[in-house]
Design an enzyme around this catalytic site. Structure first.
Site, PDB file in Angstrom:
ATOM      1  N   THR A  69       9.043 -24.612 -38.712  1.00 59.50           N
ATOM      2  CA  THR A  69       9.645 -23.748 -37.694  1.00 59.50           C
ATOM      3  C   THR A  69      10.538 -24.530 -36.730  1.00 59.50           C
ATOM      4  OG1 THR A  69       9.092 -22.075 -36.021  1.00 59.50           O
ATOM      5  CG2 THR A  69       7.784 -24.060 -35.993  1.00 59.50           C
ATOM      6  N   GLY A  91       2.885 -18.711 -31.338  1.00 58.95           N
ATOM      7  CA  GLY A  91       1.954 -19.796 -31.585  1.00 58.95           C
ATOM      8  C   GLY A  91       0.889 -19.934 -30.520  1.00 58.95           C
ATOM      9  N   THR A 110       2.879 -16.733 -38.727  1.00 61.82           N
ATOM     10  CA  THR A 110       4.164 -16.723 -38.034  1.00 61.82           C
ATOM     11  C   THR A 110       3.976 -15.875 -36.775  1.00 61.82           C
ATOM     12  OG1 THR A 110       4.948 -14.774 -39.248  1.00 61.82           O
ATOM     13  CG2 THR A 110       5.518 -16.918 -40.170  1.00 61.82           C
ATOM     14  N   GLY A 111       4.844 -16.077 -35.796  1.00 56.92           N
ATOM     15  CA  GLY A 111       4.723 -15.328 -34.548  1.00 56.92           C
ATOM     16  C   GLY A 111       4.332 -16.244 -33.401  1.00 56.92           C
ATOM     17  N   SER A 150      15.688 -19.691 -37.717  1.00 58.98           N
ATOM     18  CA  SER A 150      14.250 -19.792 -37.445  1.00 58.98           C
ATOM     19  C   SER A 150      13.659 -21.147 -37.789  1.00 58.98           C
ATOM     20  CB  SER A 150      13.498 -18.704 -38.213  1.00 58.98           C
ATOM     21  OG  SER A 150      13.614 -18.903 -39.607  1.00 58.98           O
ATOM     22  N   THR A 164       9.631 -18.502 -38.202  1.00 62.02           N
ATOM     23  CA  THR A 164       8.810 -19.539 -38.841  1.00 62.02           C
ATOM     24  C   THR A 164       8.661 -19.153 -40.303  1.00 62.02           C
ATOM     25  OG1 THR A 164       7.514 -19.828 -36.803  1.00 62.02           O
ATOM     26  CG2 THR A 164       6.468 -20.580 -38.835  1.00 62.02           C
ATOM     27  N   ARG A 206       7.528 -28.620 -26.077  1.00 63.90           N
ATOM     28  CA  ARG A 206       6.544 -27.588 -26.481  1.00 63.90           C
ATOM     29  C   ARG A 206       6.342 -27.619 -27.994  1.00 63.90           C
ATOM     30  NH1 ARG A 206       6.622 -22.984 -30.200  1.00 63.90           N
ATOM     31  NH2 ARG A 206       5.232 -21.393 -29.378  1.00 63.90           N
ATOM     32  N   VAL A 207       5.099 -27.629 -28.433  1.00 64.90           N
ATOM     33  CA  VAL A 207       4.842 -27.389 -29.854  1.00 64.90           C
ATOM     34  C   VAL A 207       3.969 -26.148 -29.967  1.00 64.90           C
ATOM     35  CG1 VAL A 207       5.110 -29.770 -30.648  1.00 64.90           C
ATOM     36  CG2 VAL A 207       2.869 -28.965 -29.939  1.00 64.90           C
ATOM     37  N   GLY A 208       4.222 -25.383 -30.998  1.00 71.04           N
ATOM     38  CA  GLY A 208       3.460 -24.156 -31.219  1.00 71.04           C
ATOM     39  C   GLY A 208       2.321 -24.395 -32.188  1.00 71.04           C
ATOM     40  N   ASP A 209       1.985 -23.355 -32.935  1.00 70.78           N
ATOM     41  CA  ASP A 209       0.868 -23.453 -33.871  1.00 70.78           C
ATOM     42  C   ASP A 209       1.262 -24.103 -35.198  1.00 70.78           C
ATOM     43  OD1 ASP A 209       2.503 -21.272 -34.426  1.00 70.78           O
ATOM     44  OD2 ASP A 209       0.872 -20.037 -35.234  1.00 70.78           O
TER      45      ASP A 209
HETATM   46  N1  GLY Z   1       4.635 -19.747 -34.749  1.00 71.24           N
HETATM   47  C1  GLY Z   1       5.684 -20.552 -34.365  1.00 71.24           C
HETATM   48  C2  GLY Z   1       5.650 -21.006 -32.981  1.00 71.24           C
HETATM   49  O1  GLY Z   1       5.048 -20.371 -32.141  1.00 71.24           O
HETATM   50  O2  GLY Z   1       6.252 -22.007 -32.695  1.00 71.24           O
END
Ligand code: GLY
Length: 376
Positions: A233, A269, A266-267, A89, A215, A243-246
């Site tokens: 993460t 983004g 977590t989860g 992860s 994450t 791609r970048v998440g939250d």
């Molecule tokens: N929460 C992690 C992501 O979506 O990358």
């Protein structure tokens, strides 16, 4: 709709003490006054996502035994998983993007100095949390991404290494083989694929390859009420390159205000970014909500902001999302979209996993999107 509520500190004398603590602590948050002796009883505290259980124990130990700074302690905590090749992860061994390249995101905030740092789509460096802190410590910027983030990390002395472990490489190939029955990649476990090639890929996973968003978020408060937060993460598995998440977004993946508290997620983004979830949780706590209440209200806000294609016909999200929060006085809380998630906590009672309050029961959880192999 089913809602579970974890009671803060349990029953009896502990509960009575907590009520007193809640009231005085709220006054502390709202007035900014120096914390009183009763509020110190619950601190220090570390809180994290379930996969941060080893790390939050380490962070708590560093804060209590070595008087470590809260940010140094929680980053040392998440480093355990970042450097663990078996954890898919985060960091080394994280699941790669659609081209088989591991791209990492991380961000952190240091409450006492009100500073922040972040990196996005960082390649070949196993500890993005430390690179995020280096951005915070050594630059006038907040976030570096991609090639610039890697160049900075190398200049700061971080070691370059291949982050794609054998297991993650095999999982990635398995995902590719499952994508499209008409493409040139054979599913070597499918009857129709014929005998496996000599150098067969020893897929050991089940026939379904899920998208994952593993994450770690970790937050801590010390005896004096100073807070910090960090999230790290490898992001959504099989994501589009870049791609970048939250996680690296200050206010979404984590947020810390030293006068109020810290929070993170977590989860999925993409769901959280639109709600600036971590910032919103801290703002809800500033208004007087408990950490549990603030996290659940933010889960509800995310669902309210979710587009129809990502909800089932009963309005339940087709993704997982979890929030974690820590108030300045040491109260901790969390909330998850679905039942089954757990929260890591370390305090004077030790390090432990606590079931999280949830919005929907596990039995109500719709089938999440996944790639199905031809044989399945
Ligand atoms: N929460 C992690 C992501 O979506 O990358």
């Amino acid at each position: 709709m089913e809602i579970s509520r974890r009671k803060f500190l349990g029953v009896g004398a502990a509960a009575a003490a907590s009520l007193t603590l809640d009231r005085t602590a709220r006054a502390d948050v709202l007035s900014g006054s120096a914390p009183g002796a009763s509020q110190l009883a619950a601190r220090p505290v570390g809180g994290a996502s379930a996969n941060g259980i080893r790390g939050v124990a380490r962070a708590y130990d560093m804060i209590t035994r070595q008087n470590a700074d809260t940010l140094d302690a929680i980053i040392a905590g998440v480093n355990i998983q970042e450097l663990d090749p078996d954890d898919q992860s985060v960091g080394l061994g994280g699941l790669p993007n659609e081209e088989g390249v591991v791209q990492l995101d991380a961000s952190c905030m240091h409450g006492p100095t009100r500073r922040a740092g972040a990196v996005g789509a960082l390649e070949d460096i196993a500890t993005p949390s430390l690179v995020a802190k280096a951005v915070m410590d050594y630059t006038d910027h907040i976030m570096l991404v991609g090639a610039g983030a890697k160049k900075f990390a190398l200049e700061m002395g971080f070691k370059e290494q291949n982050l794609l472990t054998e297991k993650s490489r095999r999982d990635w190939l398995r995902w590719k083989a499952c994508l499209n029955p008409a493409d040139a990649w054979l599913d070597t476990r499918s009857d129709s694929a014929g005998p496996p090639p000599t150098a067969s890929i020893p897929f050991d996973d089940p026939l379904h390859v899920k998208f994952t968003t593993g994450t770690i978020n970790m937050n801590a408060v010390n005896a004096g009420g100073d807070l910090s937060s960090v999230t790290t993460t490898s992001g959504l598995s099989w994501k589009l390159p870049g791609r970048v998440g939250d996680s690296p977004i200050i206010g979404a993946g984590q947020y810390c205000d030293n006068t109020v508290g810290a929070a993170g997620s977590t989860g999925r983004g993409e769901a959280n970014i639109k709600t600036c979830g971590a910032f919103l949780i801290v703002e809800f706590m500033r208004q007087g909500m408990s950490p549990d209440e603030a996290c659940m209200k933010t889960i509800d806000r995310v669902i309210a902001m979710t587009e129809r294609r990502l909800l089932d016909n009963r309005g339940r999200p087709l993704f997982d999302l979890q929030f974690y929060a820590l108030a300045k006085d040491g109260r901790f809380g969390s909330a998850a979209a679905y039942q089954g998630a757990r929260f890591s906590v370390a305090d004077s009672q030790g390090a432990r996993l606590i079931p999280m309050p949830f919005r929907f029961s596990r039995a109500d959880r719709p089938q999440m999107p996944e790639v199905r192999c031809r044989r399945a």
